[in-house]
Design an enzyme around this catalytic site. Structure first.
Site, PDB file in Angstrom:
ATOM      1  N   PHE A 153      42.767   1.098  35.803  1.00  0.00           N
ATOM      2  CA  PHE A 153      44.041   0.218  35.379  1.00  0.00           C
ATOM      3  C   PHE A 153      45.157   1.067  35.580  1.00  0.00           C
ATOM      4  CE2 PHE A 153      43.813   2.249  31.271  1.00  0.00           C
ATOM      5  CZ  PHE A 153      44.973   2.771  31.020  1.00  0.00           C
TER       6      PHE A 153
ATOM      7  N   LYS B 284      37.359  -4.056  44.158  1.00  0.00           N
ATOM      8  CA  LYS B 284      37.294  -4.505  42.997  1.00  0.00           C
ATOM      9  C   LYS B 284      38.305  -3.808  41.947  1.00  0.00           C
ATOM     10  CE  LYS B 284      35.850  -4.106  39.099  1.00  0.00           C
ATOM     11  NZ  LYS B 284      36.772  -3.885  38.022  1.00  0.00           N
TER      12      LYS B 284
ATOM     13  N   GLU C 203      40.051  -4.976  35.915  1.00  0.00           N
ATOM     14  CA  GLU C 203      39.896  -6.404  35.263  1.00  0.00           C
ATOM     15  C   GLU C 203      41.057  -6.193  34.207  1.00  0.00           C
ATOM     16  OE1 GLU C 203      37.701  -4.212  35.085  1.00  0.00           O
ATOM     17  OE2 GLU C 203      36.826  -4.047  33.106  1.00  0.00           O
TER      18      GLU C 203
ATOM     19  N   SER D  95      37.236   6.629  34.246  1.00  0.00           N
ATOM     20  CA  SER D  95      36.930   7.424  33.030  1.00  0.00           C
ATOM     21  C   SER D  95      35.647   8.326  33.828  1.00  0.00           C
ATOM     22  CB  SER D  95      36.678   6.647  31.962  1.00  0.00           C
ATOM     23  OG  SER D  95      35.636   5.989  32.103  1.00  0.00           O
TER      24      SER D  95
ATOM     25  N   CYS E 177      45.986  10.320  34.926  1.00  0.00           N
ATOM     26  CA  CYS E 177      44.839  11.411  35.008  1.00  0.00           C
ATOM     27  C   CYS E 177      45.490  12.722  35.365  1.00  0.00           C
ATOM     28  CB  CYS E 177      43.817  10.949  36.204  1.00  0.00           C
ATOM     29  SG  CYS E 177      44.733  11.304  37.789  1.00  0.00           S
TER      30      CYS E 177
ATOM     31  N   GLU F  78      39.947  13.318  26.644  1.00  0.00           N
ATOM     32  CA  GLU F  78      41.036  12.603  27.067  1.00  0.00           C
ATOM     33  C   GLU F  78      41.418  11.495  26.286  1.00  0.00           C
ATOM     34  OE1 GLU F  78      40.533  10.090  30.456  1.00  0.00           O
ATOM     35  OE2 GLU F  78      42.253  11.049  31.412  1.00  0.00           O
TER      36      GLU F  78
HETATM   37  P1  NAD Z   1      37.281   2.710  33.552  1.00  0.00           P
HETATM   38  O1  NAD Z   1      36.148   3.786  33.764  1.00  0.00           O
HETATM   39  O2  NAD Z   1      37.100   1.978  32.079  1.00  0.00           O
HETATM   40  O3  NAD Z   1      37.239   1.583  34.605  1.00  0.00           O
HETATM   41  C1  NAD Z   1      37.467   1.867  35.717  1.00  0.00           C
HETATM   42  C2  NAD Z   1      36.721   0.727  36.620  1.00  0.00           C
HETATM   43  O4  NAD Z   1      35.396   1.046  36.589  1.00  0.00           O
HETATM   44  C3  NAD Z   1      37.214  -0.615  36.509  1.00  0.00           C
HETATM   45  O5  NAD Z   1      37.300  -1.131  37.644  1.00  0.00           O
HETATM   46  C4  NAD Z   1      36.017  -1.213  35.562  1.00  0.00           C
HETATM   47  O6  NAD Z   1      35.718  -2.382  35.771  1.00  0.00           O
HETATM   48  C5  NAD Z   1      34.631  -0.213  35.936  1.00  0.00           C
HETATM   49  N1  NAD Z   1      33.898  -0.011  34.796  1.00  0.00           N
HETATM   50  C6  NAD Z   1      34.332   0.457  33.605  1.00  0.00           C
HETATM   51  N2  NAD Z   1      33.199   0.478  32.729  1.00  0.00           N
HETATM   52  C7  NAD Z   1      32.110   0.453  33.669  1.00  0.00           C
HETATM   53  C8  NAD Z   1      30.852   0.235  33.242  1.00  0.00           C
HETATM   54  N3  NAD Z   1      30.123   0.759  32.302  1.00  0.00           N
HETATM   55  N4  NAD Z   1      29.875   0.085  34.436  1.00  0.00           N
HETATM   56  C9  NAD Z   1      30.416  -0.214  35.603  1.00  0.00           C
HETATM   57  N5  NAD Z   1      31.529  -0.237  35.970  1.00  0.00           N
HETATM   58  C10 NAD Z   1      32.564   0.039  34.845  1.00  0.00           C
HETATM   59  O7  NAD Z   1      38.630   3.534  33.571  1.00  0.00           O
HETATM   60  P2  NAD Z   1      40.293   2.788  33.551  1.00  0.00           P
HETATM   61  O8  NAD Z   1      40.123   2.951  31.779  1.00  0.00           O
HETATM   62  O9  NAD Z   1      40.460   1.603  34.009  1.00  0.00           O
HETATM   63  O10 NAD Z   1      41.119   3.971  33.774  1.00  0.00           O
HETATM   64  C11 NAD Z   1      41.757   5.338  33.237  1.00  0.00           C
HETATM   65  C12 NAD Z   1      40.390   6.331  33.640  1.00  0.00           C
HETATM   66  O11 NAD Z   1      40.707   6.838  35.057  1.00  0.00           O
HETATM   67  C13 NAD Z   1      41.008   7.440  33.019  1.00  0.00           C
HETATM   68  O12 NAD Z   1      39.906   8.535  32.243  1.00  0.00           O
HETATM   69  C14 NAD Z   1      41.749   8.389  34.007  1.00  0.00           C
HETATM   70  O13 NAD Z   1      41.890   9.825  33.812  1.00  0.00           O
HETATM   71  C15 NAD Z   1      40.887   8.099  35.304  1.00  0.00           C
HETATM   72  N6  NAD Z   1      41.657   8.419  36.293  1.00  0.00           N
HETATM   73  C16 NAD Z   1      41.270   9.420  37.257  1.00  0.00           C
HETATM   74  C17 NAD Z   1      41.744   9.572  38.441  1.00  0.00           C
HETATM   75  C18 NAD Z   1      41.613  10.798  39.247  1.00  0.00           C
HETATM   76  O14 NAD Z   1      42.153  10.830  40.090  1.00  0.00           O
HETATM   77  N7  NAD Z   1      40.593  11.602  38.764  1.00  0.00           N
HETATM   78  C19 NAD Z   1      43.026   8.887  38.713  1.00  0.00           C
HETATM   79  C20 NAD Z   1      43.329   7.745  37.899  1.00  0.00           C
HETATM   80  C21 NAD Z   1      42.717   7.640  36.668  1.00  0.00           C
END
Ligand code: NAD
Length: 494
Positions: free
Chosen positions: A160, A184, A187, A238, A293, A393
């Site tokens: 997000f 994708k 959401e 994450s 991040c 985090e």
């Molecule tokens: P998230 O892991 O909750 O969601 C990311 C994606 O994965 C979404 O599209 C979501 O629909 C999907 N998803 C979530 N849980 C899932 C599951 N159990 N099974 C299958 N799909 C699933 O992450 P978020 O909260 O949207 O984003 C924030 C996180 O992203 C933070 O931890 C941040 O550090 C990380 N991030 C990392 C970088 C990097 O370059 N390392 C860059 C930006 C963000």
């Protein structure tokens, strides 16, 4: 009403997928609400698409991939140039959409869109980057040649916090290298990703089905990870989800790059320039409400007790001056977090640290604002060693203070983290900066730069638990990830 990426009427509607070059209603039975974090306004309903929706997108993408790989690298680069052009023409609209859907300030959103456009600019060099290698005469009449071919169908699953930039970390490179693409988006704020797909498909330079969009959550992700028609997965999110995605994709024989979470430290040396340090720490810890991040969430104050106290006082005073509010308000420094649920989780983490003995030196847990997402800068001190708020985090505007007598102790504390995304040092000493950049276990290092985000021509280089997989987003890593190497050995009669 004809579907569009962003609802255009006041009557909120359910978003559509974009499959095979046209809008397609999802077969989802359920939806999630997408709300403006600043106001709580319902912007759209997000369909929780199904395996059938994923399959339709993959079938369309596979057919388009076969046609697209036959298009010359020059033509593909020109198509990405056109994508760059349309994104540039819609820069302000996209930035405002990011702010409405995700919450960050308009300045931050504009910078994010700019970063995404830069990924297009970097990918335009693809004809040069795709060039292979050769070695003549390895035996009598025998030559060897390495060529790069596209992997096929690439799916990008994005978080997000950068709804414009992160889809664009992947889309331009994947397309320029000759692949088809399925997005994708998160959401929680899918409108910008959907608008980018709409703009790209409106250009008439990409074949129908080359760029697809499937809205949804976990089932869509798992559907993409399991589908035999998907060849490569680019994921950002994450750490827990990154590990899941990497393991499942790998088990299904796909190549995967899964960029995960972070816990970034900022080391403040006693000789740091006070203004550079304070500005850098504020932007890193509290910009985008800590939802980057690359956010610095721990400040390691180095020196004598007096020097540590002086740095602490400066940081706390500057944070107390920041203005918290809506991202569209030009006076805002600290935007709302993405949802009331995220706010509740972050507040619970701060409450727990306080109950466990931490001192809340700056407390932002007051008014949650009209959208229920506002959280002002919060600073914790005296946190017990090994506590959750120090090791994991929080992804909110919360900074934790840590002490170290000297640089060696600071580096040891930074390197104790299981994450290795970014790390920053503030100092006026070249020797200290050099020792830090040499010894710190992080893939992105800032020297007097609070948010050390590489430009698109370099890889986004997290280490340790901040990535699963070997190849990063952007730069030459993108070329490696989106192509397969083929080595041809030829013998011709003289
Ligand atoms: P998230 O892991 O909750 O969601 C990311 C994606 O994965 C979404 O599209 C979501 O629909 C999907 N998803 C979530 N849980 C899932 C599951 N159990 N099974 C299958 N799909 C699933 O992450 P978020 O909260 O949207 O984003 C924030 C996180 O992203 C933070 O931890 C941040 O550090 C990380 N991030 C990392 C970088 C990097 O370059 N390392 C860059 C930006 C963000």
């Amino acid at each position: 009403m004809t579907p569009t990426a962003v609802p255009t009427s006041t009557a909120v509607r359910t978003l559509s997928n974009h499959v095979g070059g046209a809008w397609a209603a999802s077969t989802a039975a359920d939806t999630l609400d997408d709300r403006d974090p600043a106001t709580g306004e319902l912007l759209a309903r997000v369909p929780l698409s199904t395996a059938a929706d994923v399959d339709a997108a993959v079938v369309a993408a596979r057919a388009a991939a076969t046609r697209w790989r036959a298009v010359s690298p020059l033509q593909r680069a020109r198509a990405v140039m056109a994508l760059r052009g349309v994104l540039d023409a819609h820069r302000d609209e996209l930035a405002e959409l990011v702010t409405r859907d995700m919450g960050k300030t308009l300045g931050d959103a504009t910078a994010e869109v700019g970063r995404g456009i830069e990924s297009c600019e970097a990918a335009i060099a693809m004809p040069h980057l795709l060039k292979g290698e050769n070695l003549e005469g390895v035996a009598t009449g025998v030559d060897v040649e390495l060529v790069r071919q596209p992997v096929g169908v690439v799916a990008a699953i994005t978080p997000f916090n950068f709804p414009a930039m992160i889809p664009l970390w992947f889309m331009p490179y994947a397309l320029a290298a000759g692949n088809a693409f399925i997005l994708k988006p998160s959401e929680q704020d899918p409108l910008t990703g959907a608008r980018i797909v709409e703009l790209a498909n409106g250009l008439d330079v990409f074949p129908a089905g080359l760029i697809n969009l499937v809205h949804g959550a976990h089932d869509v992700v798992n559907g993409l990870l399991d589908h035999p028609g998907v060849d490569a997965i680019s994921f950002v999110g994450s750490a827990k989800t990154a590990r899941h995605v990497a393991q499942r994709a790998t088990a299904n024989g796909k190549r995967v790059q899964a960029l995960g979470g972070a816990k970034n430290s900022m080391v403040v040396m006693p000789d740091a320039d006070p203004d550079l340090m304070t500005g850098g720490v504020m932007g890193s810890a509290f910009g985008a409400a800590g939802q980057r991040c690359l956010a610095g969430s721990t400040a390691v104050l180095v020196g004598t007790k007096g020097e540590q106290e002086a740095a602490r006082d400066r940081i706390v005073a500057a944070a107390a001056r920041l203005t918290t509010g809506a991202g569209l308000d030009p006076a805002t420094d600290v935007c709302p977090v993405v949802s009331p649920q995220q706010r509740d989780r972050i507040v619970a983490d701060v409450d727990r640290a306080e109950a466990d003995g931490a001192t809340v030196v700056l407390d932002g847990r007051g008014d949650a604002g009209p959208g229920g997402c506002t959280l002002a800068p919060t600073i914790l001190d005296d946190v017990p060693e090994g506590h959750h708020v120090l090791t994991e985090e929080l992804f909110g505007p919360v900074l934790t203070l840590v002490r170290a007598a000297d640089l060696d102790e600071a580096i040891a504390k930074v390197n104790a983290s299981r994450y290795g995304n970014a790390s920053v040092i503030f100092t006026e000493s070249g020797g200290a900066a050099r020792a830090y950049r040499y010894g710190v276990e992080a893939g992105m290092v800032g020297v007097n730069v609070g948010v050390a985000a590489p430009i698109a021509w370099f890889p986004f280089s997290g280490w340790k638990d901040s990535i699963d997989g070997d190849l990063h987003a952007n730069g030459r890593d993108a070329v490696e990830f989106y192509t397969r190497k083929k080595v041809v050995t030829s013998r011709w009669a003289a």
